[in-house]
Design a protein around this motif. Structure first.
Motif, PDB file in Angstrom:
ATOM      1  N   VAL A 316       0.831  -1.215   0.000  1.00 59.96           N
ATOM      2  CA  VAL A 316       0.000   0.000   0.000  1.00 59.96           C
ATOM      3  C   VAL A 316       0.863   1.261   0.000  1.00 59.96           C
ATOM      4  N   VAL A 317       2.009   1.215   0.665  1.00 68.26           N
ATOM      5  CA  VAL A 317       2.887   2.391   0.677  1.00 68.26           C
ATOM      6  C   VAL A 317       3.413   2.671  -0.726  1.00 68.26           C
ATOM      7  N   GLU A 318       3.805   1.630  -1.448  1.00 63.90           N
ATOM      8  CA  GLU A 318       4.296   1.806  -2.820  1.00 63.90           C
ATOM      9  C   GLU A 318       3.201   2.356  -3.725  1.00 63.90           C
ATOM     10  N   LEU A 319       1.969   1.903  -3.520  1.00 66.26           N
ATOM     11  CA  LEU A 319       0.863   2.348  -4.365  1.00 66.26           C
ATOM     12  C   LEU A 319       0.504   3.813  -4.097  1.00 66.26           C
ATOM     13  N   ILE A 320       0.391   4.173  -2.826  1.00 67.54           N
ATOM     14  CA  ILE A 320      -0.065   5.521  -2.481  1.00 67.54           C
ATOM     15  C   ILE A 320       1.035   6.564  -2.661  1.00 67.54           C
ATOM     16  N   PHE A 321       2.234   6.238  -2.210  1.00 67.15           N
ATOM     17  CA  PHE A 321       3.310   7.239  -2.243  1.00 67.15           C
ATOM     18  C   PHE A 321       4.244   7.035  -3.438  1.00 67.15           C
ATOM     19  N   GLN A 322       4.110   5.880  -4.128  1.00 64.17           N
ATOM     20  CA  GLN A 322       4.825   5.615  -5.387  1.00 64.17           C
ATOM     21  C   GLN A 322       6.328   5.924  -5.281  1.00 64.17           C
ATOM     22  N   ASN A 323       6.845   5.646  -4.076  1.00 63.94           N
ATOM     23  CA  ASN A 323       8.276   5.829  -3.815  1.00 63.94           C
ATOM     24  C   ASN A 323       8.776   7.255  -4.088  1.00 63.94           C
ATOM     25  N   LYS A 324       7.846   8.208  -4.138  1.00 62.16           N
ATOM     26  CA  LYS A 324       8.251   9.597  -4.363  1.00 62.16           C
ATOM     27  C   LYS A 324       8.714  10.203  -3.032  1.00 62.16           C
ATOM     28  N   LYS A 325       9.845  10.820  -3.052  1.00 59.25           N
ATOM     29  CA  LYS A 325      10.365  11.426  -1.839  1.00 59.25           C
ATOM     30  C   LYS A 325       9.883  12.868  -1.736  1.00 59.25           C
ATOM     31  N   LEU A 353      -6.656  -0.082   3.903  1.00 60.04           N
ATOM     32  CA  LEU A 353      -5.488   0.762   4.196  1.00 60.04           C
ATOM     33  C   LEU A 353      -5.296   1.849   3.147  1.00 60.04           C
ATOM     34  N   ILE A 354      -5.632   1.551   1.892  1.00 53.10           N
ATOM     35  CA  ILE A 354      -5.545   2.587   0.852  1.00 53.10           C
ATOM     36  C   ILE A 354      -6.501   3.728   1.169  1.00 53.10           C
ATOM     37  N   ASN A 355      -7.719   3.382   1.575  1.00 56.49           N
ATOM     38  CA  ASN A 355      -8.684   4.415   1.966  1.00 56.49           C
ATOM     39  C   ASN A 355      -8.140   5.288   3.086  1.00 56.49           C
ATOM     40  N   LEU A 432     -14.864   5.051   4.082  1.00 51.87           N
ATOM     41  CA  LEU A 432     -14.828   4.630   5.483  1.00 51.87           C
ATOM     42  C   LEU A 432     -15.961   3.660   5.802  1.00 51.87           C
ATOM     43  N   SER A 433     -17.104   3.868   5.166  1.00 49.84           N
ATOM     44  CA  SER A 433     -18.219   2.941   5.378  1.00 49.84           C
ATOM     45  C   SER A 433     -17.872   1.546   4.855  1.00 49.84           C
ATOM     46  N   LEU A 434     -17.257   1.501   3.681  1.00 47.14           N
ATOM     47  CA  LEU A 434     -16.795   0.222   3.131  1.00 47.14           C
ATOM     48  C   LEU A 434     -15.744  -0.415   4.044  1.00 47.14           C
ATOM     49  N   SER A 435     -14.839   0.414   4.548  1.00 49.98           N
ATOM     50  CA  SER A 435     -13.789  -0.093   5.432  1.00 49.98           C
ATOM     51  C   SER A 435     -14.390  -0.718   6.684  1.00 49.98           C
ATOM     52  N   PRO A 452      -8.019  17.700  16.529  1.00 51.17           N
ATOM     53  CA  PRO A 452      -7.822  18.550  15.349  1.00 51.17           C
ATOM     54  C   PRO A 452      -6.495  19.299  15.364  1.00 51.17           C
ATOM     55  N   ASP A 453      -5.832  19.269  14.190  1.00 50.46           N
ATOM     56  CA  ASP A 453      -4.555  19.948  13.951  1.00 50.46           C
ATOM     57  C   ASP A 453      -3.394  19.369  14.754  1.00 50.46           C
ATOM     58  N   LYS A 454      -3.619  18.239  15.423  1.00 53.59           N
ATOM     59  CA  LYS A 454      -2.522  17.595  16.171  1.00 53.59           C
ATOM     60  C   LYS A 454      -2.322  16.156  15.734  1.00 53.59           C
ATOM     61  N   GLU A 455      -3.319  15.316  15.961  1.00 50.74           N
ATOM     62  CA  GLU A 455      -3.145  13.900  15.635  1.00 50.74           C
ATOM     63  C   GLU A 455      -4.498  13.220  15.427  1.00 50.74           C
ATOM     64  N   THR A 456      -4.555  12.391  14.395  1.00 51.51           N
ATOM     65  CA  THR A 456      -5.728  11.552  14.139  1.00 51.51           C
ATOM     66  C   THR A 456      -5.248  10.112  14.020  1.00 51.51           C
ATOM     67  N   VAL A 457      -5.926   9.213  14.739  1.00 51.19           N
ATOM     68  CA  VAL A 457      -5.535   7.792  14.751  1.00 51.19           C
ATOM     69  C   VAL A 457      -6.731   6.926  14.347  1.00 51.19           C
ATOM     70  N   PHE A 458      -6.596   6.215  13.231  1.00 47.86           N
ATOM     71  CA  PHE A 458      -7.576   5.202  12.841  1.00 47.86           C
ATOM     72  C   PHE A 458      -7.015   3.836  13.275  1.00 47.86           C
ATOM     73  N   THR A 459      -7.828   3.053  13.992  1.00 51.94           N
ATOM     74  CA  THR A 459      -7.368   1.777  14.529  1.00 51.94           C
ATOM     75  C   THR A 459      -8.211   0.645  13.975  1.00 51.94           C
ATOM     76  N   LEU A 460      -7.533  -0.342  13.369  1.00 57.26           N
ATOM     77  CA  LEU A 460      -8.178  -1.576  12.930  1.00 57.26           C
ATOM     78  C   LEU A 460      -7.869  -2.628  13.976  1.00 57.26           C
ATOM     79  N   ARG A 461      -8.897  -3.196  14.590  1.00 59.07           N
ATOM     80  CA  ARG A 461      -8.694  -4.175  15.669  1.00 59.07           C
ATOM     81  C   ARG A 461      -9.216  -5.539  15.225  1.00 59.07           C
ATOM     82  N   PHE A 462      -8.321  -6.527  15.210  1.00 63.21           N
ATOM     83  CA  PHE A 462      -8.668  -7.891  14.834  1.00 63.21           C
ATOM     84  C   PHE A 462      -8.651  -8.765  16.092  1.00 63.21           C
TER      85      PHE A 462
END
Length: 462
Positions: A316-325, A353-355, A432-435, A452-462
């Motif tokens: 997913v990192v390669e897809l979203i950021f395409q190794n661009k620095k 994760l892409i979402n 997000l609904s699909l996720s 807001p403006d500090k940190e947002t955390v999305f957590t997937l719990r299995f």
């Protein structure tokens, strides 16, 4: 002091027996004293019998006291040693008996109070022993599950087959069971807990009827969804209807007859063309909206297999950021431990994760220094995956709505990334609904915390 009188009386009896035996020994050699010797021997037997009776009488009193303690048939006044020599001991026994009796009464009162409380609680409580006997069943179980009180757990499993494995659980489990009551299906959240006390095994089962809450949540979900659908449809239909009416007015006379070609100038034709173009665009948007809605109902069942989470992250990192620095991007990927694996559908997890990463990328697009972290770790028996960013965050007024289908705060994907290429839905508001639905299909859940403006955390719990 308690035994002083008893000891004196025993010594006196033994002394008299010794005197009698001495007399018998002296008279037995005298032929003319034979009758006297026989009488003394009979008296000796009587003395022995009386001594034994005296001692046994005390033993019987002690035995009766101990039996009363064992059988719990005592009261404060039914324990007494008859002999007056045990007056002090009698009083001690009475004190002990009263203390135990009062303690038993208090215990029974507490037990009765506890049973009343258990019968009043709304949670159903059922306790079984290692022999499948029912030790406790409160009123809520009888009422909510429509059961009759039985001493056998076999009757319970016959009425509720989902509990047949309860006696064999090794650790606490939680599951939702469905019970048909008067032809209506009811769902109960059930906890099954094995208990071991003094070498005896028990199973505690609790029931909570969640059907009403589920129905309530379902109604609320439908209401939210219908409001969103109505809003989106009206946003498209209203301009289509207005533009169609305007176009009709351009080509109709007041008597509803069509105008001739020579009655319509170029400016009017341009207006009609512009209106039709807008109608076509809004119709296409409405078609895409319906298509997105169909996606919500057509998520495939997960095809689970074991894979390393690091491999998922790399993809997913390669897809979203395409190794661009990017000079202002600090992307941190952590998997602890490195070989941490997950039993899930790789493609569906990739989509989730892409979402989340696209959302993180979009939320941080205006930041001078971008911080995005993708991490996975174990927490007790759960595997957690988190996507963290330092973007604009989600306000408290919107955080409860972000998982509602079609609720969105953005229009397009960041940096021109196409939805088709990313495998997501862009700014349609169903990502997000699909996720969440994908996580539910995996038996897990998705949650969010945001400052807001500090940190947002999305957590997937299995």
């Amino acid at each position: 002091m308690v035994y002083k009188r008893f000891s004196v009386l025993v010594i006196i009896r033994i002394s008299l027996m010794l005197i009698n035996m001495t007399l018998i020994a002296g008279l037995v050699t005298m032929p003319n004293k034979l009758f006297t010797s026989i009488v003394l021997i009979l008296i000796l037997f009587g003395q022995i019998y009386e001594l034994l009776f005296y001692v046994n009488k005390t033993n019987r009193s002690l035995s009766n006291f101990l039996d009363a303690l064992k059988d719990k048939s005592y009261s404060s006044g039914n324990i007494e040693l008859v002999d007056k020599s045990f007056q002090s001991l009698n009083q001690s026994f009475k004190t002990i008996a009263k203390s135990i009796f009062d303690s038993q009464i208090e215990k029974e009162a507490q037990s009765h109070l506890l049973k009343l409380i258990i019968d009043k609680v709304q949670t159903g409580i059922l306790l079984t022993d290692q022999n499948n006997g029912v030790i406790l069943m409160n009123q809520s179980v009888l009422n909510n599950l429509n059961l009759k009180y039985k001493n056998s757990f076999d009757y319970i499993t016959k009425e509720i087959p989902a509990l047949k494995d309860a006696p064999f659980v090794k650790k606490e489990i939680k599951k939702i069971i469905e019970v048909t009551i008067n032809h209506n299906k009811q769902q109960f959240l059930t906890y099954i807990t094995p208990i071991k006390l003094i070498d005896k095994s028990y199973v505690l089962i609790t029931f909570n009827n969640i059907q009403e809450e589920l129905d309530k949540n379902e109604v609320q979900s439908w209401q939210k969804l219908l409001r969103t659908l109505s809003h989106e449809i009206m946003n498209s239909v209203t301009p289509i209807s207005s533009l169609a009416e305007t176009s009709i007015n351009h080509i109709q006379k007041e008597n509803k007859e069509l105008k001739g070609i020579d009655e319509i100038d170029v400016n009017v034709l341009e207006k009609i063309q512009k209106a039709l173009t807008t109608i076509e665009r809004r119709s296409s948007g409405l078609y895409d909206f319906v298509n997105d809605f169909r996606k919500l109902a057509k998520i495939p069942d997960p095809v689970k297999k074991e894979f390393f989470i690091q491999d998922l992250f790399d993809t997913v990192v390669e897809l979203i950021f395409q190794n661009k620095k990017q000079e202002n991007l600090n992307l941190n990927v952590k998997v602890m431990p490195k070989e941490l694996s997950l039993n899930a559908d790789f493609k569906l997890m990739e989509q989730v994760l892409i979402n989340l990463l696209i959302n993180a990328k979009d939320a941080t697009s205006q930041k001078k220094q971008i911080q995005i972290e993708l991490r996975a770790f174990k927490e007790k028996n759960n595997t957690l995956i988190q996507v963290v960013d330092n973007g604009v965050g989600i306000s408290t007024t919107k955080i409860d709505q972000i998982f509602i289908p079609f609720f969105t705060t953005k229009e397009t994907l960041p940096d021109g990334l196409s939805a088709e290429k990313a495998g997501t839905t862009g700014g349609s508001g169903i990502g997000l609904s699909l996720s969440r639905q994908i996580m539910l299909l995996h038996g897990g859940n998705i949650s969010v915390q945001s400052e807001p403006d500090k940190e947002t955390v999305f957590t997937l719990r299995f």
